[in-house]
Design a protein around this motif. Structure first.
Motif, PDB file in Angstrom:
ATOM      1  N   GLY A 404     -29.579 -75.531  78.981  1.00  0.00           N
ATOM      2  CA  GLY A 404     -28.294 -74.967  79.384  1.00  0.00           C
ATOM      3  C   GLY A 404     -27.759 -75.504  80.689  1.00  0.00           C
ATOM      4  N   GLU A 405     -28.581 -76.278  81.416  1.00  0.00           N
ATOM      5  CA  GLU A 405     -28.160 -76.854  82.716  1.00  0.00           C
ATOM      6  C   GLU A 405     -27.669 -75.789  83.676  1.00  0.00           C
ATOM      7  N   PHE A 406     -28.409 -74.703  83.782  1.00  0.00           N
ATOM      8  CA  PHE A 406     -28.082 -73.675  84.763  1.00  0.00           C
ATOM      9  C   PHE A 406     -28.752 -74.049  86.081  1.00  0.00           C
ATOM     10  N   SER A 407     -28.170 -73.558  87.195  1.00  0.00           N
ATOM     11  CA  SER A 407     -28.733 -73.911  88.503  1.00  0.00           C
ATOM     12  C   SER A 407     -30.153 -73.372  88.623  1.00  0.00           C
ATOM     13  N   VAL A 408     -30.329 -72.111  88.263  1.00  0.00           N
ATOM     14  CA  VAL A 408     -31.644 -71.490  88.377  1.00  0.00           C
ATOM     15  C   VAL A 408     -31.876 -70.628  87.142  1.00  0.00           C
ATOM     16  N   VAL A 409     -33.059 -70.699  86.584  1.00  0.00           N
ATOM     17  CA  VAL A 409     -33.426 -69.802  85.485  1.00  0.00           C
ATOM     18  C   VAL A 409     -34.590 -68.940  85.965  1.00  0.00           C
ATOM     19  N   LEU A 410     -34.394 -67.637  85.937  1.00  0.00           N
ATOM     20  CA  LEU A 410     -35.461 -66.718  86.327  1.00  0.00           C
ATOM     21  C   LEU A 410     -36.215 -66.307  85.075  1.00  0.00           C
ATOM     22  N   ARG A 411     -37.485 -66.705  84.996  1.00  0.00           N
ATOM     23  CA  ARG A 411     -38.289 -66.340  83.832  1.00  0.00           C
ATOM     24  C   ARG A 411     -39.293 -65.297  84.296  1.00  0.00           C
ATOM     25  N   GLU A 412     -39.174 -64.100  83.758  1.00  0.00           N
ATOM     26  CA  GLU A 412     -40.008 -63.012  84.275  1.00  0.00           C
ATOM     27  C   GLU A 412     -41.491 -63.291  84.105  1.00  0.00           C
ATOM     28  N   GLY A 413     -41.863 -63.722  82.886  1.00  0.00           N
ATOM     29  CA  GLY A 413     -43.276 -63.982  82.628  1.00  0.00           C
ATOM     30  C   GLY A 413     -43.817 -65.022  83.585  1.00  0.00           C
ATOM     31  N   ARG A 414     -43.005 -66.043  83.812  1.00  0.00           N
ATOM     32  CA  ARG A 414     -43.433 -67.121  84.663  1.00  0.00           C
ATOM     33  C   ARG A 414     -43.541 -66.666  86.121  1.00  0.00           C
ATOM     34  N   LEU A 415     -42.536 -65.877  86.549  1.00  0.00           N
ATOM     35  CA  LEU A 415     -42.564 -65.349  87.914  1.00  0.00           C
ATOM     36  C   LEU A 415     -43.852 -64.555  88.142  1.00  0.00           C
ATOM     37  N   LEU A 416     -44.165 -63.728  87.150  1.00  0.00           N
ATOM     38  CA  LEU A 416     -45.344 -62.878  87.240  1.00  0.00           C
ATOM     39  C   LEU A 416     -46.609 -63.735  87.330  1.00  0.00           C
ATOM     40  N   ALA A 417     -46.678 -64.726  86.443  1.00  0.00           N
ATOM     41  CA  ALA A 417     -47.852 -65.600  86.435  1.00  0.00           C
ATOM     42  C   ALA A 417     -47.968 -66.355  87.750  1.00  0.00           C
ATOM     43  N   GLN A 418     -46.834 -66.835  88.270  1.00  0.00           N
ATOM     44  CA  GLN A 418     -46.842 -67.561  89.544  1.00  0.00           C
ATOM     45  C   GLN A 418     -47.361 -66.691  90.674  1.00  0.00           C
ATOM     46  N   GLU A 419     -46.786 -65.467  90.746  1.00  0.00           N
ATOM     47  CA  GLU A 419     -47.162 -64.557  91.824  1.00  0.00           C
ATOM     48  C   GLU A 419     -48.663 -64.305  91.817  1.00  0.00           C
ATOM     49  N   MET A 420     -49.192 -64.084  90.608  1.00  0.00           N
ATOM     50  CA  MET A 420     -50.617 -63.768  90.520  1.00  0.00           C
ATOM     51  C   MET A 420     -51.458 -64.997  90.783  1.00  0.00           C
ATOM     52  N   PHE A 421     -51.042 -66.120  90.212  1.00  0.00           N
ATOM     53  CA  PHE A 421     -51.849 -67.326  90.353  1.00  0.00           C
ATOM     54  C   PHE A 421     -51.939 -67.746  91.813  1.00  0.00           C
ATOM     55  N   ALA A 422     -50.816 -67.661  92.540  1.00  0.00           N
ATOM     56  CA  ALA A 422     -50.821 -68.069  93.944  1.00  0.00           C
ATOM     57  C   ALA A 422     -51.852 -67.252  94.719  1.00  0.00           C
ATOM     58  N   ARG A 423     -51.970 -65.979  94.345  1.00  0.00           N
ATOM     59  CA  ARG A 423     -52.894 -65.112  95.068  1.00  0.00           C
ATOM     60  C   ARG A 423     -54.333 -65.281  94.610  1.00  0.00           C
TER      61      ARG A 423
END
Lengths: 568, 126
Positions: A404-423
């Motif tokens: 879709g060529e959007f500036s930013v796509v917020l993916r909830e599952g991915r955000l969650l995985a990122q937050e946890m993985f970083a920690r």
């Protein structure tokens, strides 16, 4: 613990017992058929070649029976049978062959029974988990976030055991292409036995990540883990503030509220795009460069959202001082005095009401993917310069959002995985991310520029790693700590080649042994024993740095050289 | 009354009694030990073993083990007998003695089995 040692054998070997139980009737039939046949053969008299009567011995009878029942049929031994014997042989043939068919049929029925296969598969997984010799994480819920987290963990060299109650998801887990074989357990995570089967009490269990959609399930699993294995860290997903407080009340290590995280990310993106870019480069293993979205200085934002997420975004934007128009089907709290337009935002008329022509950007964050796409496409046709922020709810919609060529796509599952993985990855990164929220945008920008100046080209892939100033982490540095030329932060960031050019890396955070934090330490800061440093730079820097820090002679030479150069 | 329990107890006790019937008599006298008795003792012992499968309690496991011991003893006896009596039923006294003593061993296992059965029965509170 005693309770569990008693409960354990109920699973172990259960499949074999099930087979044996099913086999009881066929086995007895078989024994009886053999016994009656055998006895009959012995009882019925035969005739020798010379016409004398004789009886078969048990040995001979059993021999004849053995080849008859198995349909091999060696013939009539030791003498041709009499008609009476043949009459009995017919009974023998039919009864024993049928008894065998019955027995084999029963075995096949048991083995092809789906419940039995499920049980066997479960047992195999459980025994594999039990004999696991490498550290592993337990991930409850193999949805969008779960599969993403498992993939992140897998690439970082961590094994995973996945728990899910839904068969289709479990199957997709078994088919996943990961480095490590994924142990997948089909079962209700709320059931303590399932958790124990997944290895929560295993000494190598590193933690449990609870990522199901239901707060109720997440809460139950978190409490169960707390009681079953108090030393195991629990990372839980939460969908409401009440649940978050509840989870925190019994020391759940990390609670991630996805909607809150997404709302915070939106605020960060609008007010501090560089910090947003740095944050996401650090937490997302798949994103290896700084991708700052250019945010226009002027213009208001249009927020299309509803429910709790709308409240959270409004909260963040008010705090950040962003001017915005809220488009939502339900009126917000009038006390907030918001600029509110009723509607979903999918119609051009609604967006025009929200003065889309003057807007800087639009955030399509409803809970429906189709609506979000429609909002953004309509918005783009009204104003082509808009910054478009899309919220993707279902992983299945990913292809449309990607193209879709959007500036930013917020993916909830991915955000969650990122937050946890970083920690999970390093506590240091966790500490740095907390610091990053407090840093002014100019500082972050300067930092990114500093690294970019050291990079050989702007599109080098980036990565971060941790250096521990200890005997195991950096023996060469520890050896020099008591020397005349005390090593400084800058001494770690050089190449061991002749002129000691700077490595394409910078230090983001230094944590002293006593817990003191030094964000962005200067290169002249002296190192101390027990320091931990978060390094950020081009991919591959880690191995070069590790090599230098492991070689006492080379590091001593580098240190002496740099010291001499410093003096002159 | 549970029919299954009746058959269970019936075969366990029958295994012992048949075993005993074969065992009594002079140890090396083939006239005192009929092969039919031996045959039925073995068959009943095998059936008793199969019936004991599936009880996963501790007593159940020991019951199964005693039955397996009896089976092994009797099967070894049968093999020895079959091998020694290749021509008809004429059998040497020393072979008869070893078959009977093996059956005696099986009987000890069967006795243990019956004792366990009794112990379990007595424990049941009415």
């Amino acid at each position: 613990m005693v309770g569990f040692s008693r409960a354990r054998p109920s699973v172990r070997g259960a499949a074999m017992w099930l087979v044996l139980l099913e086999l009881r009737a066929p086995l007895i039939t078989l024994i009886l058929a053999y016994a009656i046949s055998c006895f009959g053969l012995v009882l019925i008299p035969g005739q020798t070649d010379t016409g004398e009567p004789y009886h078969l011995s048990f040995l001979q009878a059993f021999y004849i029976l053995s080849y008859t029942a198995t349909t091999i049929g060696f013939g009539e031994v030791p003498y041709p049978f009499t008609d009476t014997q043949r009459l009995w042989m017919m009974v023998v043939i039919y009864s024993t062959v049928i008894a065998w068919l019955y027995a084999i049929g029963s075995v096949l029925t048991v083995f092809t029974d789906p419940e039995f296969r499920k049980l066997r598969r479960h047992q195999k997984t459980v025994s594999r988990v039990r004999s696991n010799r490498s550290p592993f994480w337990i991930v409850c819920g193999y949805g969008g976030a779960g599969s993403q987290l498992v993939r992140f963990l897998d690439t970082s060299g961590m094994r995973c055991v996945v728990l899910d109650a839904e068969k289709t998801r479990v199957d997709s887990g078994r088919l996943s292409t990961l480095t490590y074989e994924l142990d997948v357990i089909l079962g209700d995570a709320m059931d303590p036995d399932t958790l124990v089967d997944a290895g929560v009490q295993h000494p190598l269990c590193q933690g449990v990540a609870v990522l199901t959609d239901s707060d109720q399930v997440n809460l139950t699993v978190a409490t169960n883990v707390r009681i079953l294995a108090p030393r195991v860290p629990v990372f839980a997903r939460s969908g409401s503030d009440a649940n978050t407080r509840n989870l925190r009340s019994f020391e759940t290590d990390i609670v991630v509220d996805v909607e809150r995280t997404a709302a915070r990310a939106i605020g960060q993106l609008i007010q501090r795009p560089k910090a947003y870019a740095l944050y996401h480069e650090l937490v997302d293993p798949d994103l290896n460069r700084i991708e700052a979205v250019p945010i226009p200085e002027v213009g208001h934002w249009i927020v299309c959202a509803s429910g709790r997420f709308a409240e959270l975004v409004v909260d963040v934007l008010l705090r950040e001082g962003v001017s915005f128009v809220l488009v939502s089907p339900k009126a917000p709290d009038p006390a907030l005095g918001l600029d509110w337009i009723e509607g979903v935002g999918t119609e051009a008329a609604t967006l025009r009401h929200a003065r889309i022509a003057d807007a800087a950007g639009i955030i399509a964050a409803t809970t429906h993917d189709g609506d979000n796409l429609s909002i953004l496409l309509t918005a783009r046709s009204e104003n082509s310069h808009l910054v478009t922020v899309a919220r993707r709810n279902r992983p299945a919609s990913e292809p449309v959002f990607r193209h879709g060529e959007f500036s930013v796509v917020l993916r909830e599952g991915r955000l969650l995985a990122q937050e946890m993985f970083a920690r999970i990855q390093s506590p240091l990164l966790h500490q740095f991310l907390a610091q990053l929220d407090l840093m002014p945008e100019a500082l972050v920008e300067g930092l990114i520029d500093k690294l970019h100046r050291r990079l050989p080209s702007p599109d080098v892939e980036l990565d971060h790693h941790v250096v521990d100033v200890t005997e195991s982490g950096a023996p060469a540095v520890v050896a020099q700590l008591s020397g005349e030329t005390a090593p400084r932060v800058g001494d770690l960031l050089v190449d061991s080649a002749r002129t000691h050019p700077a490595l394409p890396a910078i230090c983001l955070l230094l944590v002293r042994f006593n817990g003191d934090l030094v964000p962005f330490p200067g290169e002249n800061l002296q190192l101390q024993y027990g320091d931990a440093l978060l390094m950020w730079g081009a991919q591959g820097v880690k191995s070069r740095m590790d090599w230098l820090l492991g070689r006492e002679d080379v590091f001593a030479a580098v240190l002496a050289d740099r010291h001499a150069a410093h003096r002159t | 009354m549970n029919t299954q329990r009746v058959w269970f107890a019936f075969f366990i006790v029958l295994a012992l009694t048949l075993n005993f019937s074969f065992f009594v008599g002079e140890i090396d006298n083939p006239l005192h030990h009929h092969p039919y008795e031996f045959f039925f003792a073995l068959v009943v012992s095998l059936i008793a073993t199969v019936l004991k499968i599936g009880d996963r309690s501790h007593v159940g496991a020991v019951l199964l083990a005693t039955s397996l011991v009896a089976d092994v003893q009797l099967i070894i006896g049968a093999v020895i007998w079959g091998y020694a009596a290749q021509e008809g039923l004429a059998i040497e006294p020393h072979v008869m003695a070893s078959v009977v003593s093996l059956a005696g061993g099986a009987m000890v296992a069967n006795i243990i089995s019956v004792i366990l059965l009794l112990a379990e029965t007595i424990q049941i509170k009415r």
